[in-house]
Scaffold this active site. Structure first.
Site, mmCIF file in Angstrom:
data_model
loop_
_atom_site.group_PDB
_atom_site.id
_atom_site.type_symbol
_atom_site.label_atom_id
_atom_site.label_comp_id
_atom_site.label_asym_id
_atom_site.label_seq_id
_atom_site.Cartn_x
_atom_site.Cartn_y
_atom_site.Cartn_z
ATOM 1 N N LYS A 22 52.427 55.147 44.915
ATOM 2 C CA LYS A 22 52.567 54.137 43.852
ATOM 3 C C LYS A 22 54.019 54.032 43.399
ATOM 4 O O LYS A 22 54.579 52.944 43.298
ATOM 5 C CB LYS A 22 51.693 54.522 42.650
ATOM 6 C CG LYS A 22 51.982 53.737 41.390
ATOM 7 C CD LYS A 22 51.066 54.140 40.256
ATOM 8 C CE LYS A 22 51.700 54.961 39.176
ATOM 9 N NZ LYS A 22 52.795 54.333 38.439
ATOM 10 N N ASN A 23 54.635 55.181 43.131
ATOM 11 C CA ASN A 23 55.980 55.141 42.559
ATOM 12 C C ASN A 23 57.055 54.788 43.578
ATOM 13 O O ASN A 23 58.214 54.584 43.211
ATOM 14 C CB ASN A 23 56.303 56.480 41.876
ATOM 15 C CG ASN A 23 55.476 56.678 40.615
ATOM 16 O OD1 ASN A 23 54.803 55.748 40.159
ATOM 17 N ND2 ASN A 23 55.508 57.870 40.056
ATOM 18 N N CYS A 116 55.050 53.101 25.272
ATOM 19 C CA CYS A 116 53.651 53.115 25.672
ATOM 20 C C CYS A 116 53.107 54.495 25.465
ATOM 21 O O CYS A 116 53.666 55.286 24.710
ATOM 22 C CB CYS A 116 53.463 52.584 27.079
ATOM 23 S SG CYS A 116 53.716 53.787 28.333
ATOM 24 N N ARG A 121 59.799 55.728 25.459
ATOM 25 C CA ARG A 121 60.201 55.205 26.765
ATOM 26 C C ARG A 121 61.233 54.077 26.661
ATOM 27 O O ARG A 121 60.981 52.929 27.024
ATOM 28 C CB ARG A 121 58.979 54.770 27.578
ATOM 29 C CG ARG A 121 58.014 55.911 27.788
ATOM 30 C CD ARG A 121 56.925 55.602 28.771
ATOM 31 N NE ARG A 121 57.366 55.759 30.147
ATOM 32 C CZ ARG A 121 56.573 55.600 31.192
ATOM 33 N NH1 ARG A 121 55.319 55.284 31.016
ATOM 34 N NH2 ARG A 121 57.028 55.760 32.410
ATOM 35 N N LEU A 125 69.318 53.299 29.218
ATOM 36 C CA LEU A 125 70.151 53.701 30.359
ATOM 37 C C LEU A 125 70.268 52.557 31.370
ATOM 38 O O LEU A 125 71.321 52.343 31.972
ATOM 39 C CB LEU A 125 69.579 54.948 31.038
ATOM 40 C CG LEU A 125 69.475 56.213 30.173
ATOM 41 C CD1 LEU A 125 68.747 57.333 30.912
ATOM 42 C CD2 LEU A 125 70.870 56.689 29.759
ATOM 43 N N ASP A 305 54.031 64.056 36.176
ATOM 44 C CA ASP A 305 52.823 63.328 36.572
ATOM 45 C C ASP A 305 51.686 64.253 37.016
ATOM 46 O O ASP A 305 50.586 63.777 37.306
ATOM 47 C CB ASP A 305 53.143 62.336 37.701
ATOM 48 C CG ASP A 305 53.805 61.071 37.174
ATOM 49 O OD1 ASP A 305 53.930 60.923 35.945
ATOM 50 O OD2 ASP A 305 54.202 60.223 38.004
ATOM 51 N N ILE A 327 59.908 66.006 30.127
ATOM 52 C CA ILE A 327 60.317 64.668 30.589
ATOM 53 C C ILE A 327 59.966 63.595 29.549
ATOM 54 O O ILE A 327 60.798 62.795 29.163
ATOM 55 C CB ILE A 327 59.666 64.311 31.949
ATOM 56 C CG1 ILE A 327 59.918 65.419 32.979
ATOM 57 C CG2 ILE A 327 60.157 62.952 32.446
ATOM 58 C CD1 ILE A 327 61.347 65.651 33.373
ATOM 59 N N ARG A 398 44.913 52.196 38.064
ATOM 60 C CA ARG A 398 46.322 51.826 38.238
ATOM 61 C C ARG A 398 46.994 52.661 39.316
ATOM 62 O O ARG A 398 48.004 52.240 39.879
ATOM 63 C CB ARG A 398 47.106 52.026 36.925
ATOM 64 C CG ARG A 398 46.891 50.953 35.887
ATOM 65 C CD ARG A 398 47.877 51.132 34.738
ATOM 66 N NE ARG A 398 49.183 51.446 35.268
ATOM 67 C CZ ARG A 398 49.976 52.432 34.841
ATOM 68 N NH1 ARG A 398 49.618 53.180 33.842
ATOM 69 N NH2 ARG A 398 51.141 52.659 35.400
#
Ligand code: UD1
Length: 423
Positions: A22-23, A116, A121, A125, A305, A327, A398
């Protein structure tokens, strides 16, 4: 809202094949805007975030064909550099379209992706780097407008190795004038995959996968074919699910070195792990022993994750484990839901908590608040006594393709009930 209904306490047994990442696929789909040409992407995961990216590409004028896991994007007729807020709000990573649109069309208009479920978030940057490259950026009524006469390469040092910012800057730099050097950039395998694809379309990039990336701007790009790398987070999730149930699972289509840190943790907890260049075999005893401390970090550290799934695993293992999430400032929504199943977890603050393993969890009605937190609830449900209802399946859809089929194939009694069926 759909819900998963899972009958627990069954050891996972069998084989599961991991899908494309996905990423990795999301930034590469955004990158197809750059070449104004044909892009053939293979091994794309069939998940809802991929569909949202396709909707964005169609909206801006790309022609798309999909067949099985192959997506063909022709970006030669892109005519719009604006992405409507209903699409941006569906998927925070829509922000990744900003770099490609800005560099190719000198304009990008997007609504703010906003905070979110994982905390604030911010995208400071991304924006400060674009400004340094020559963009003018205004933010009004939630709409971000970026324009430029041209983008110029420059040296950018990131305060934090943000995955999204690194990707967005690389994408903007590909067609910029001169050379861009990004220091303290992210080193995740998905960044390396993006650089590999961009090199195929004619970009000049050195250092992908290291903490300094150099991009020399080019004027023209070409068509390309690329195969998306396997999803290390999906693979890691199935490893943790196997570990939580005392199972034995062969995971195929995976790069084991992307999951070395997880394999180390699971081995220390008592699992036996064997790898080949593209498979991981995990065999777990019926109960694991917690290790004292898990801290998430940028790659190659423990992925944020996988933190929620590891939390669920700790909850059913012997002993205690302290977690520190470094993170995201707030990635703990799964904890309240795990408590409903009988977990013993004490929250020190939004980033630190301690899990004390309990003899067993119990089936309950719980609700996924985000994608990986949802995967953690399924992990807990697999080990729980009785039946668990995991509501809000849309979060899990998702990022996990065919999770019901995959877990059924491993011997689990799981069904997905859609909103229309749920009373
Ligand atoms: C990406 C992944 C996500 C993963 C995360 C960390 C995608 C689509 N998403 O998200 O699954 O959990 O990397 O591996 O690939 N930050 C700032 N300012 C910015 C950008 C980020 O302060 O402009 C902060 C964030 O608030 C967060 C940290 O940096 O605390 C990491 O964020 P980042 O690496 O950017 O994550 P994403 O790219 O959003």
């Amino acid at each position: 809202m759909g819900e998963y209904i899972i009958t627990g306490n069954k050891k996972l047994k069998g084989t599961v094949t991991v899908n494309g990442s996905k990423n990795a696929v999301l930034p590469i789909l955004a990158a197809t805007v750059l070449n104004g040409s044909v892009n053939i992407l293979e091994n794309c995961p069939e998940i809802s975030d991929t569909k949202t990216s396709i909707d964005i590409l169609k909206h801006i004028g790309c022609d798309i064909e999909t067949e099985n896991k192959t997506i063909i994007v022709n970006s030669s007729n892109v005519k719009c550099a604006e992405i409507p807020s209903e699409l941006v709000k569906k998927m925070r990573s829509s922000i990744i379209f900003m770099g490609p649109l800005l560099t190719r069309f000198k304009k990008a208009v997007l609504s703010h992706p906003g905070g979110c479920e994982l905390g604030k978030r911010p995208i400071d940057l991304h924006l400060s780097a674009f400004r340094k490259m020559g963009a003018e950026i205004t933010e009004e009524n939630d709409i971000i407008t970026c324009t430029c006469d041209k983008l110029s390469g420059c040296d950018i040092t990131l305060d934090f190795p943000s995955v999204g910012a690194t990707q967005n800057i690389i994408l903007a730099a590909v067609l910029a004038e001169g050379t861009t050097v990004i220091s303290n950039c992210a080193k995740e395998p998905e960044i390396t995959d993006l650089c590999r694809y961009l090199t195929k379309i004619g970009a000049k990039i050195e250092g992908g996968g290291t903490s300094e990336i150099k991009i020399s701007g080019v004027e023209k790009l070409k068509p390309a074919r690329h195969t998306i790398l396997p999803d290390r987070i999906e693979a890691g999730t199935y490893m943790i699910m196997a570990a939580a149930t005392g199972g034995k699972v062969l995971i195929k289509n995976v790069f084991p070195h992307h999951l070395s840190v997880l394999s180390d943790i699971l081995s220390k907890m008592g699992c036996k792990i064997k790898t080949t260049p593209s498979t991981i075999l995990i065999k777990a005893p019926s109960k694991l022993n917690n290790i004292p401390f898990i801290q998430t970090l940028p790659y190659p550290g423990v992925p944020t994750d996988l933190q929620p799934q590891l939390t669920a695993l700790s909850a059913v293992s012997k002993g205690m484990c302290s977690f520190e999430e470094t993170i995201f400032e707030s990635r703990t929504a799964h904890i309240n839901e795990l408590l409903k199943m009988g977990a013993d977890i004490s929250l020190k603050n939004e980033c630190e908590f301690t899990v004390k393993g309990v003899p067993c969890l119990y089936g309950a009605e719980v609700s996924a608040k985000d994608l990986r937190g949802g995967a953690a609830l399924i992990t807990a449900a697999l080990r729980a006594e009785g039946v668990t209802h995991v509501k809000n399946s849309c979060h899990i859809e998702r990022g996990y393709e065919n999770i019901v089929e995959n877990l059924s194939g491993l011997g689990v009694n799981i069904t997905l009930k859609n909103s229309s069926d749920v009373v």
